[in-house]
Write a protein that holds these residues in place. Structure first.
Motif, mmCIF file in Angstrom:
data_model
loop_
_atom_site.group_PDB
_atom_site.id
_atom_site.type_symbol
_atom_site.label_atom_id
_atom_site.label_comp_id
_atom_site.label_asym_id
_atom_site.label_seq_id
_atom_site.Cartn_x
_atom_site.Cartn_y
_atom_site.Cartn_z
ATOM 1 N N TRP A 1 27.820 -24.675 33.614
ATOM 2 C CA TRP A 1 28.426 -23.411 33.189
ATOM 3 C C TRP A 1 27.427 -22.575 32.400
ATOM 4 O O TRP A 1 27.396 -21.359 32.505
ATOM 5 C CB TRP A 1 29.640 -23.749 32.346
ATOM 6 N N MET A 2 26.592 -23.243 31.576
ATOM 7 C CA MET A 2 25.615 -22.533 30.749
ATOM 8 C C MET A 2 24.254 -23.189 30.895
ATOM 9 O O MET A 2 24.157 -24.375 31.185
ATOM 10 C CB MET A 2 26.043 -22.558 29.274
ATOM 11 N N ARG A 3 23.194 -22.386 30.681
ATOM 12 C CA ARG A 3 21.831 -22.910 30.597
ATOM 13 C C ARG A 3 21.284 -22.469 29.244
ATOM 14 O O ARG A 3 20.727 -21.377 29.088
ATOM 15 C CB ARG A 3 20.978 -22.358 31.752
ATOM 16 N N LEU A 4 21.496 -23.331 28.254
ATOM 17 C CA LEU A 4 21.217 -22.936 26.877
ATOM 18 C C LEU A 4 19.740 -22.682 26.632
ATOM 19 O O LEU A 4 19.390 -21.953 25.697
ATOM 20 C CB LEU A 4 21.741 -24.004 25.918
ATOM 21 N N ASP A 5 18.856 -23.268 27.453
ATOM 22 C CA ASP A 5 17.428 -23.016 27.264
ATOM 23 C C ASP A 5 17.114 -21.536 27.455
ATOM 24 O O ASP A 5 16.317 -20.951 26.709
ATOM 25 C CB ASP A 5 16.595 -23.878 28.215
ATOM 26 N N LEU A 6 17.758 -20.907 28.444
ATOM 27 C CA LEU A 6 17.531 -19.481 28.660
ATOM 28 C C LEU A 6 18.116 -18.651 27.525
ATOM 29 O O LEU A 6 17.504 -17.683 27.067
ATOM 30 C CB LEU A 6 18.142 -19.046 29.994
ATOM 31 N N CYS A 7 19.321 -19.023 27.072
ATOM 32 C CA CYS A 7 19.922 -18.297 25.941
ATOM 33 C C CYS A 7 19.028 -18.373 24.712
ATOM 34 O O CYS A 7 18.786 -17.368 24.033
ATOM 35 C CB CYS A 7 21.296 -18.873 25.605
ATOM 36 N N LEU B 1 14.200 -4.801 26.464
ATOM 37 C CA LEU B 1 15.518 -5.191 25.975
ATOM 38 C C LEU B 1 16.444 -5.532 27.140
ATOM 39 O O LEU B 1 17.211 -6.499 27.075
ATOM 40 C CB LEU B 1 16.123 -4.067 25.130
ATOM 41 N N GLU B 2 16.371 -4.745 28.191
ATOM 42 C CA GLU B 2 17.197 -5.017 29.360
ATOM 43 C C GLU B 2 16.874 -6.379 29.951
ATOM 44 O O GLU B 2 17.767 -7.162 30.307
ATOM 45 C CB GLU B 2 16.984 -3.919 30.401
ATOM 46 N N VAL B 3 15.599 -6.672 30.042
ATOM 47 C CA VAL B 3 15.166 -7.952 30.580
ATOM 48 C C VAL B 3 15.660 -9.102 29.707
ATOM 49 O O VAL B 3 16.202 -10.098 30.201
ATOM 50 C CB VAL B 3 13.633 -7.990 30.699
ATOM 51 N N VAL B 4 15.467 -8.993 28.404
ATOM 52 C CA VAL B 4 15.857 -10.068 27.496
ATOM 53 C C VAL B 4 17.346 -10.362 27.632
ATOM 54 O O VAL B 4 17.766 -11.527 27.687
ATOM 55 C CB VAL B 4 15.497 -9.707 26.039
ATOM 56 N N TYR B 5 18.159 -9.312 27.709
ATOM 57 C CA TYR B 5 19.599 -9.541 27.775
ATOM 58 C C TYR B 5 20.020 -10.121 29.127
ATOM 59 O O TYR B 5 20.936 -10.941 29.209
ATOM 60 C CB TYR B 5 20.370 -8.257 27.491
ATOM 61 N N LEU B 6 19.355 -9.729 30.215
ATOM 62 C CA LEU B 6 19.664 -10.319 31.502
ATOM 63 C C LEU B 6 19.314 -11.806 31.521
ATOM 64 O O LEU B 6 20.031 -12.616 32.103
ATOM 65 C CB LEU B 6 18.941 -9.577 32.619
ATOM 66 N N VAL B 7 18.207 -12.175 30.881
ATOM 67 C CA VAL B 7 17.857 -13.589 30.768
ATOM 68 C C VAL B 7 18.930 -14.327 29.958
ATOM 69 O O VAL B 7 19.382 -15.414 30.322
ATOM 70 C CB VAL B 7 16.468 -13.763 30.117
ATOM 71 N N PHE B 8 19.348 -13.717 28.850
ATOM 72 C CA PHE B 8 20.405 -14.331 28.032
ATOM 73 C C PHE B 8 21.680 -14.520 28.852
ATOM 74 O O PHE B 8 22.307 -15.586 28.814
ATOM 75 C CB PHE B 8 20.699 -13.456 26.814
ATOM 76 N N ASN B 9 22.058 -13.506 29.609
ATOM 77 C CA ASN B 9 23.285 -13.582 30.395
ATOM 78 C C ASN B 9 23.228 -14.681 31.439
ATOM 79 O O ASN B 9 24.221 -15.361 31.701
ATOM 80 C CB ASN B 9 23.568 -12.242 31.080
ATOM 81 N N LEU C 1 9.488 -14.340 36.426
ATOM 82 C CA LEU C 1 8.393 -15.037 35.749
ATOM 83 C C LEU C 1 8.849 -15.743 34.481
ATOM 84 O O LEU C 1 8.392 -16.842 34.188
ATOM 85 C CB LEU C 1 7.271 -14.047 35.407
ATOM 86 N N LEU C 2 9.718 -15.124 33.702
ATOM 87 C CA LEU C 2 10.103 -15.692 32.419
ATOM 88 C C LEU C 2 11.424 -16.436 32.452
ATOM 89 O O LEU C 2 11.595 -17.411 31.725
ATOM 90 C CB LEU C 2 10.167 -14.600 31.342
ATOM 91 N N GLY C 3 12.349 -15.960 33.267
ATOM 92 C CA GLY C 3 13.638 -16.632 33.320
ATOM 93 C C GLY C 3 13.676 -17.770 34.312
ATOM 94 O O GLY C 3 14.609 -18.566 34.298
ATOM 95 N N GLY C 4 12.676 -17.848 35.191
ATOM 96 C CA GLY C 4 12.677 -18.892 36.202
ATOM 97 C C GLY C 4 13.801 -18.729 37.202
ATOM 98 O O GLY C 4 14.207 -19.687 37.866
ATOM 99 N N LEU C 5 14.337 -17.510 37.332
ATOM 100 C CA LEU C 5 15.456 -17.284 38.231
ATOM 101 C C LEU C 5 14.969 -17.141 39.670
ATOM 102 O O LEU C 5 13.867 -16.669 39.920
ATOM 103 C CB LEU C 5 16.219 -16.016 37.833
ATOM 104 N N THR C 6 15.798 -17.559 40.592
ATOM 105 C CA THR C 6 15.474 -17.363 41.994
ATOM 106 C C THR C 6 15.730 -15.905 42.373
ATOM 107 O O THR C 6 16.429 -15.178 41.662
ATOM 108 C CB THR C 6 16.331 -18.260 42.889
ATOM 109 N N THR C 7 15.184 -15.519 43.499
ATOM 110 C CA THR C 7 15.409 -14.157 43.982
ATOM 111 C C THR C 7 16.899 -13.902 44.200
ATOM 112 O O THR C 7 17.414 -12.819 43.891
ATOM 113 C CB THR C 7 14.639 -13.932 45.294
#
Length: 430
Positions: free
Chosen positions: A215-221, A196-204, A142-148
């Motif tokens: 290589w990077m998606r700075l919007d997520l970071c 905290l776990e969620v936030v760091y996975l989004v950052f990663n 929902l927040l990171g917009g990541l695919t499954t």
């Protein structure tokens, strides 16, 4: 539809989806329904933008469209329930949430007590009615917009497993009528670790994108950093919150040096450290000091301490690798995992030589969770190259490249396979 318009819509959706879902969730109080309504807005964009052109503020267009869909849904639900007397007043209040300017909408939300719909969405998705795995997977979706598929890769588990977790999580939240609000008192502390776990996975995912061409998606970071800083303000006595913020600040300080002019990855030991952001380093070291002052470091604090060793070294050859090995030893005791052990092996190789590290890595080759993890053969290839076992090293880099789904990673690994005479470096990106 032109390919340019389609790519534009995809890019806008990737950036704005979480904010739109969060804004709609505040209206409908159901994250599953909010995601459906946001998807309706995306479909509308796919139908209208090819003919009318991409709006000047596409995020605002999507937000307004999604909120209008939400109002239509609420009207229909209220009418079906027969609550005619209340509908007028409730809709007036809901319509006040539809602000044409998306920036104004966010500003209004942030003026609340905590003031951030995205933060509310994280805590809702991390509700105790869900398992830890489901909380993390749902929030990343929902927040990171990541695919499954991307989430599955982050967890090193099969994609169908993640898909089932997400579907069941949304159903559970709806059935439990979980309120779209921030937890209070003891409930806040109980749910903080998962957040905290969620936030760091989004950052990663932003720091080293799992798939795609960048290589990077700075919007997520940047989003993860923002949420982490808000959490630090909310929980000033929580050492791990400051540890996480420190870790993200220190890693983010390297962004400008992690790619060259053509967007190709630059590994840690090859980076121009004059391009590291000194302000972010100072912020990270300050956050680490706060974490240390609150007691023994937890997993995020220990990782931040490792990042601090790199940040304090003016040049790559000044890095205190023995200290980093000791920190990884402590981290492995708190949170043992194959990935931690692989990172520890890299540090052992830098501190005590490639032969010692290769012994560790060879013991990990049968680890099932690492069979599709490209950095295992990559690290092994680097160690073999340093030991002069060139043919074996080349095969490992080629195998690593075949596992990589990010185009930049794949190119980097193939370059290592083709140019083993280049100066060796720590092979896992940092």
């Amino acid at each position: 539809m032109s390919s340019t318009t389609h790519r534009t819509i995809e890019a806008v959706w990737r950036i704005e989806a979480a904010k739109i879902i969060a804004g709609v969730a505040r209206m409908v109080r159901d994250v599953g329904l909010a995601e459906e309504l946001a998807q309706d807005a995306l479909v509308a964009a796919l139908e209208h933008w090819p003919a009318s052109g991409v709006p000047d503020n596409p995020g605002a267009w999507l937000m307004t469209t999604a909120k209008n869909r939400a109002l239509d849904r609420l009207r229909r639900d209220k009418l079906q329930a027969g609550k005619h007397e209340q509908i007028g007043h409730e809709l007036e209040a809901l319509e006040a949430l539809i602000v044409p300017d998306f920036v104004d909408a966010l500003d209004a939300a942030r003026a609340d007590e905590i003031g951030d719909d995205l933060l509310r969405l994280i805590f809702t998705a991390c509700h105790p009615v869900l398992s830890t795995e489901a909380r993390v997977a749902l929030t990343l979706k929902l927040l990171g917009g990541l695919t499954t598929a991307e989430i599955a890769r982050a967890f090193l588990v099969p994609e169908p497993t993640i898909a089932q977790r997400i579907v069941r999580a949304k159903r559970t939240l709806a059935a439990a009528h979980v309120p779209f609000e921030l937890p209070r008192g003891d409930a806040l502390a109980e749910r903080l670790a998962s957040v905290l776990e969620v936030v760091y996975l989004v950052f990663n995912e932003g720091y080293t994108a799992t798939a795609g061409d960048d290589w990077m998606r700075l919007d997520l970071c940047n989003e993860a950093l923002r949420l982490g800083r808000v959490l630090a303000e909310l929980s000033p006595r929580e050492g791990e919150v400051h540890g996480l913020v420190a870790l993200m600040e220190l890693q983010a300080s390297r962004h400008a040096a992690r790619v060259d002019g053509a967007g190709r990855p630059v590994l840690l030991l090859d980076q121009d450290r004059t391009r590291w952001d000194r302000l972010l380093i100072r912020r990270g070291l300050t956050a680490l000091e706060r974490a240390e002052a609150l007691g023994a470091l937890g997993p995020y604090g220990l990782q931040a301490a490792i990042a601090a060793c790199h940040a304090r070294a003016q040049a790559a050859d000044q890095t205190d690798w023995a200290a980093i090995v000791a920190l990884y030893d402590a981290l492995a005791q708190l949170t043992p995992s194959p990935v931690v052990e692989l990172n520890r092996a890299v540090a052992v190789g830098m501190a005590f030589g490639p032969a010692a590290a290769l012994e560790i890595v060879d013991r990990m080759r049968s680890e099932r969770s690492l069979q599709s993890y490209q950095w295992l053969p990559s690290v092994r290839g680097d160690l073999l190259a340093k030991l002069g076992r060139v043919d074996e090293a080349r095969a490992e880099f080629e195998h690593a490249a075949s596992l990589a789904r990010n185009a930049r990673e794949r190119a980097l690994l193939m370059e290592r396979a083709l140019a083993l005479s280049a100066p060796a470096s720590c092979d896992r990106p940092n």
